[in-house]
Scaffold this motif. Structure first.
Motif, PDB file in Angstrom:
ATOM      1  N   ASP A   9      48.908  48.756  31.737  1.00 52.62           N
ATOM      2  CA  ASP A   9      47.810  48.889  32.311  1.00 52.62           C
ATOM      3  C   ASP A   9      46.695  48.526  31.400  1.00 52.62           C
ATOM      4  OD1 ASP A   9      45.011  50.826  32.773  1.00 52.62           O
ATOM      5  OD2 ASP A   9      46.275  50.181  34.861  1.00 52.62           O
ATOM      6  N   ALA A  10      45.539  47.762  31.976  1.00 54.06           N
ATOM      7  CA  ALA A  10      44.588  47.378  31.104  1.00 54.06           C
ATOM      8  C   ALA A  10      43.866  48.641  30.132  1.00 54.06           C
ATOM      9  CB  ALA A  10      43.309  46.940  31.754  1.00 54.06           C
ATOM     10  N   SER A  11      43.919  49.877  30.831  1.00 57.05           N
ATOM     11  CA  SER A  11      43.354  50.938  29.739  1.00 57.05           C
ATOM     12  C   SER A  11      44.151  51.349  28.683  1.00 57.05           C
ATOM     13  CB  SER A  11      43.215  52.033  30.843  1.00 57.05           C
ATOM     14  OG  SER A  11      44.595  52.676  31.267  1.00 57.05           O
ATOM     15  N   GLN A  12      45.235  50.942  28.483  1.00 57.59           N
ATOM     16  CA  GLN A  12      46.210  51.160  27.186  1.00 57.59           C
ATOM     17  C   GLN A  12      45.996  50.340  26.201  1.00 57.59           C
ATOM     18  OE1 GLN A  12      50.026  50.545  29.497  1.00 57.59           O
ATOM     19  NE2 GLN A  12      50.391  52.798  29.637  1.00 57.59           N
ATOM     20  N   PHE A  13      45.042  49.444  26.491  1.00 61.52           N
ATOM     21  CA  PHE A  13      44.806  48.541  25.328  1.00 61.52           C
ATOM     22  C   PHE A  13      43.693  49.369  24.277  1.00 61.52           C
ATOM     23  CE2 PHE A  13      46.630  45.639  27.766  1.00 61.52           C
ATOM     24  CZ  PHE A  13      47.190  44.451  26.895  1.00 61.52           C
ATOM     25  N   GLY A  14      43.705  49.309  23.026  1.00 58.58           N
ATOM     26  CA  GLY A  14      42.743  50.123  22.123  1.00 58.58           C
ATOM     27  C   GLY A  14      41.467  49.290  21.964  1.00 58.58           C
ATOM     28  N   ASN A  15      41.543  47.927  22.195  1.00 54.17           N
ATOM     29  CA  ASN A  15      40.346  47.103  22.152  1.00 54.17           C
ATOM     30  C   ASN A  15      39.895  46.652  23.696  1.00 54.17           C
ATOM     31  OD1 ASN A  15      38.932  44.313  22.294  1.00 54.17           O
ATOM     32  ND2 ASN A  15      39.345  44.638  20.125  1.00 54.17           N
ATOM     33  N   HIS A  16      38.475  47.070  23.835  1.00 52.73           N
ATOM     34  CA  HIS A  16      38.163  46.963  25.163  1.00 52.73           C
ATOM     35  C   HIS A  16      38.112  45.574  25.691  1.00 52.73           C
ATOM     36  CE1 HIS A  16      35.352  47.499  28.621  1.00 52.73           C
ATOM     37  NE2 HIS A  16      34.814  46.586  28.277  1.00 52.73           N
ATOM     38  N   ALA A  17      37.787  44.822  24.777  1.00 52.63           N
ATOM     39  CA  ALA A  17      37.712  43.234  25.230  1.00 52.63           C
ATOM     40  C   ALA A  17      39.252  42.876  25.500  1.00 52.63           C
ATOM     41  CB  ALA A  17      37.101  42.412  24.077  1.00 52.63           C
ATOM     42  N   HIS A  18      40.333  43.206  24.717  1.00 56.26           N
ATOM     43  CA  HIS A  18      41.536  42.972  24.999  1.00 56.26           C
ATOM     44  C   HIS A  18      41.998  43.506  26.412  1.00 56.26           C
ATOM     45  CE1 HIS A  18      42.630  42.350  20.511  1.00 56.26           C
ATOM     46  NE2 HIS A  18      41.853  41.403  20.915  1.00 56.26           N
ATOM     47  N   GLY A  19      41.791  44.506  26.710  1.00 55.55           N
ATOM     48  CA  GLY A  19      42.093  45.254  28.184  1.00 55.55           C
ATOM     49  C   GLY A  19      41.228  44.617  29.238  1.00 55.55           C
ATOM     50  N   ALA A  20      40.160  43.969  28.849  1.00 52.50           N
ATOM     51  CA  ALA A  20      39.201  43.503  30.112  1.00 52.50           C
ATOM     52  C   ALA A  20      39.839  41.882  30.233  1.00 52.50           C
ATOM     53  CB  ALA A  20      37.918  43.293  29.537  1.00 52.50           C
ATOM     54  N   LEU A  21      40.534  41.221  28.988  1.00 54.73           N
ATOM     55  CA  LEU A  21      41.058  40.111  29.429  1.00 54.73           C
ATOM     56  C   LEU A  21      42.297  40.323  29.965  1.00 54.73           C
ATOM     57  CD1 LEU A  21      41.128  36.912  28.642  1.00 54.73           C
ATOM     58  CD2 LEU A  21      42.113  37.662  26.443  1.00 54.73           C
ATOM     59  N   PHE A  22      42.994  41.297  29.704  1.00 52.91           N
ATOM     60  CA  PHE A  22      44.539  41.496  30.299  1.00 52.91           C
ATOM     61  C   PHE A  22      44.352  41.818  31.833  1.00 52.91           C
ATOM     62  CE2 PHE A  22      47.858  44.409  31.704  1.00 52.91           C
ATOM     63  CZ  PHE A  22      49.114  43.409  31.306  1.00 52.91           C
ATOM     64  N   GLN A  23      43.155  42.311  32.031  1.00 50.33           N
ATOM     65  CA  GLN A  23      42.836  42.754  33.551  1.00 50.33           C
ATOM     66  C   GLN A  23      42.740  41.513  34.299  1.00 50.33           C
ATOM     67  OE1 GLN A  23      43.341  45.672  35.017  1.00 50.33           O
ATOM     68  NE2 GLN A  23      42.754  44.860  37.065  1.00 50.33           N
ATOM     69  N   ALA A  24      41.875  40.668  33.512  1.00 54.12           N
ATOM     70  CA  ALA A  24      41.483  39.524  34.448  1.00 54.12           C
ATOM     71  C   ALA A  24      42.809  38.608  34.766  1.00 54.12           C
ATOM     72  CB  ALA A  24      40.698  38.443  33.478  1.00 54.12           C
ATOM     73  N   MET A  25      43.669  38.768  33.799  1.00 53.91           N
ATOM     74  CA  MET A  25      44.959  37.871  34.004  1.00 53.91           C
ATOM     75  C   MET A  25      45.807  38.359  35.230  1.00 53.91           C
ATOM     76  SD  MET A  25      46.692  37.569  30.035  1.00 53.91           S
ATOM     77  CE  MET A  25      45.764  36.948  28.759  1.00 53.91           C
ATOM     78  N   LEU A  26      45.554  39.866  35.290  1.00 55.96           N
ATOM     79  CA  LEU A  26      46.212  40.504  36.445  1.00 55.96           C
ATOM     80  C   LEU A  26      45.617  39.981  37.814  1.00 55.96           C
ATOM     81  CD1 LEU A  26      47.161  44.095  35.060  1.00 55.96           C
ATOM     82  CD2 LEU A  26      48.590  42.226  35.240  1.00 55.96           C
ATOM     83  N   THR A  27      44.292  39.885  37.715  1.00 54.16           N
ATOM     84  CA  THR A  27      43.375  39.598  38.998  1.00 54.16           C
ATOM     85  C   THR A  27      43.717  38.184  39.378  1.00 54.16           C
ATOM     86  OG1 THR A  27      41.925  41.382  38.132  1.00 54.16           O
ATOM     87  CG2 THR A  27      41.206  39.827  39.848  1.00 54.16           C
ATOM     88  N   VAL A  28      43.499  37.189  38.380  1.00 60.63           N
ATOM     89  CA  VAL A  28      43.422  35.862  38.876  1.00 60.63           C
ATOM     90  C   VAL A  28      44.788  35.253  38.962  1.00 60.63           C
ATOM     91  CG1 VAL A  28      43.141  33.274  37.836  1.00 60.63           C
ATOM     92  CG2 VAL A  28      41.497  35.228  37.146  1.00 60.63           C
ATOM     93  N   PRO A  29      45.228  34.689  40.116  1.00 63.40           N
ATOM     94  CA  PRO A  29      46.479  34.083  40.522  1.00 63.40           C
ATOM     95  C   PRO A  29      46.973  33.218  39.421  1.00 63.40           C
ATOM     96  CG  PRO A  29      44.966  33.989  42.262  1.00 63.40           C
ATOM     97  CD  PRO A  29      44.204  34.074  41.112  1.00 63.40           C
TER      98      PRO A  29
END
Length: 372
Positions: A46-66
């Motif tokens: 999950d994106a919330s498991q990243f310690g770096n906020h920017a890294h979590g946001a980038l990972f969440q974007a990867m999950l969102t974008v096809p």
């Protein structure tokens, strides 16, 4: 004179070094930016498991974008730009150059599942630390209407989290955490705690018959060793069917060696000669304080384990469960003592002189003040 501060200087050189999980996050993101199809291989992350906020946001974007077509993605950076656009509203500091940096620092994209496990493990450690600190804080919160119930509820939450971790990380042979743990803080031996113990001993001396129903209170529950030994004197006299009064307690204390350390007999008699309220009331106060002190120690111990990144998830789970087990016996005694009787049960009336209705007034014991 102090040197003027240059407004264009920064303190970036003074920042602490990045932790290993930072490189694991970078490597995972680089692997996914390079080969997005590996998102299917990293498991439940999950994106919330990243310690770096920017890294979590980038990972969440990867999950969102096809995801893109793998062949097209090798020659067309369109998907990278789409991911960056989706992440920037949540992390404005992200840039296209940083995405390229992530790709360059990734050693092996095929190791993405391992990087993801590292991220999950560090998140588990941080979350365990949060639960442990919350347990310690709850046990010392004097504003709570029912501190024992709130503390035990927090201990349950911590235990449930450990059960969840046990299901996420496969067990394997390993040692317990070798982390050094803090000692028992002296703050638990407060003047109020000592007063309550003094009042318990004096009231128990005046009403010894009630001690037969107070086996739930143990010497280890007292904050002062002297008080614990006097309690043993009282329970021994009651158990043996001997008379109980200040003088007989003093005689029993002499046989237990209490008077060999310079303790004045008159001070000991004064300690057990000023009863107020009932023994059960003060006993419950002493037991509750012991429960909260034990919960604080358990929370501090688990927090020390979680603060140490050298501990593996398995070591954290094993060590934390053993720490919580130290609270179990005391918790059982507390719940047995404070359990509400069934509606059909009729309790024997208590003497007005030893009523437990509401806190008894605190009475100073001047002659016993030196027994600390």
């Amino acid at each position: 004179m102090p040197q003027p501060t240059d407004p264009y200087e920064d303190d970036l050189d003074d920042l602490p070094p990045a932790q290993p999980v930072h490189y694991a996050e970078q490597s995972l993101l680089g692997a996914l930016l390079l080969e997005p199809e590996r998102l299917a291989d990293i498991g439940d992350l999950d994106a919330s498991q990243f310690g770096n906020h920017a890294h979590g946001a980038l990972f969440q974007a990867m999950l969102t974008v096809p995801p893109p077509d793998p062949e097209t993605h090798r020659s067309d950076p369109a998907w990278l730009n789409t991911v960056l656009d989706a992440a920037r509203p949540h992390a404005p500091g992200l840039t296209a150059s940083y995405l390229h940096t992530l790709i360059q620092v990734c050693p092996w994209p095929r190791h993405a599942p391992t990087y993801a496990r590292m991220i999950r493990a560090d998140h588990a450690r941080r979350t365990l630390l949060m639960h442990a600190e919350r347990l310690a804080q709850t046990s010392t919160d004097t504003t709570l209407p029912n501190p024992a119930a709130s503390t035990l509820a927090q201990a349950d939450t911590l235990g449930q989290f450990l059960d969840t971790l046990a299901g996420q990380f496969a067990p394997h042979p390993g040692s317990l955490p070798r982390t050094s743990v803090p000692g028992t803080p002296a703050g638990h031996s407060s003047e109020e705690a000592l007063d309550e113990e003094r009042l318990l001993l004096a009231t128990a001396t005046a009403h010894p018959a009630e001690l037969k129903n107070m086996r739930w209170l143990q010497p280890d529950d007292f904050t002062l060793p002297l008080h614990a030994t006097v309690w043993q004197c009282l329970t021994a006299l009651v158990h043996n069917g001997k008379p109980v009064d200040p003088v007989t307690v003093l005689w029993e204390a002499q046989h237990r060696g209490l008077l060999t350390d310079g303790l004045d007999p008159s001070d000991l008699i004064a300690l057990v000669s000023a009863p107020v309220g009932s023994p059960e009331y003060w006993g419950e106060r002493v037991l509750q304080r012991a429960l909260l002190a034990r919960a604080f120690d358990v929370g501090s111990r688990i927090a020390a384990y979680a603060h140490d990144p050298a501990n593996t998830p398995h070591q954290l789970i094993t060590g934390s469960r053993r720490a919580l087990a130290d609270l179990t016996a005391l918790r059982t005694r507390w719940q047995h003592t404070t359990a509400t009787a069934p509606p059909t049960a009729v309790r024997a009336p208590r003497s007005p002189a030893v009523t437990r209705a509401g806190p008894a007034p605190r009475t100073a014991v001047p002659a016993a003040r030196a027994l600390r």
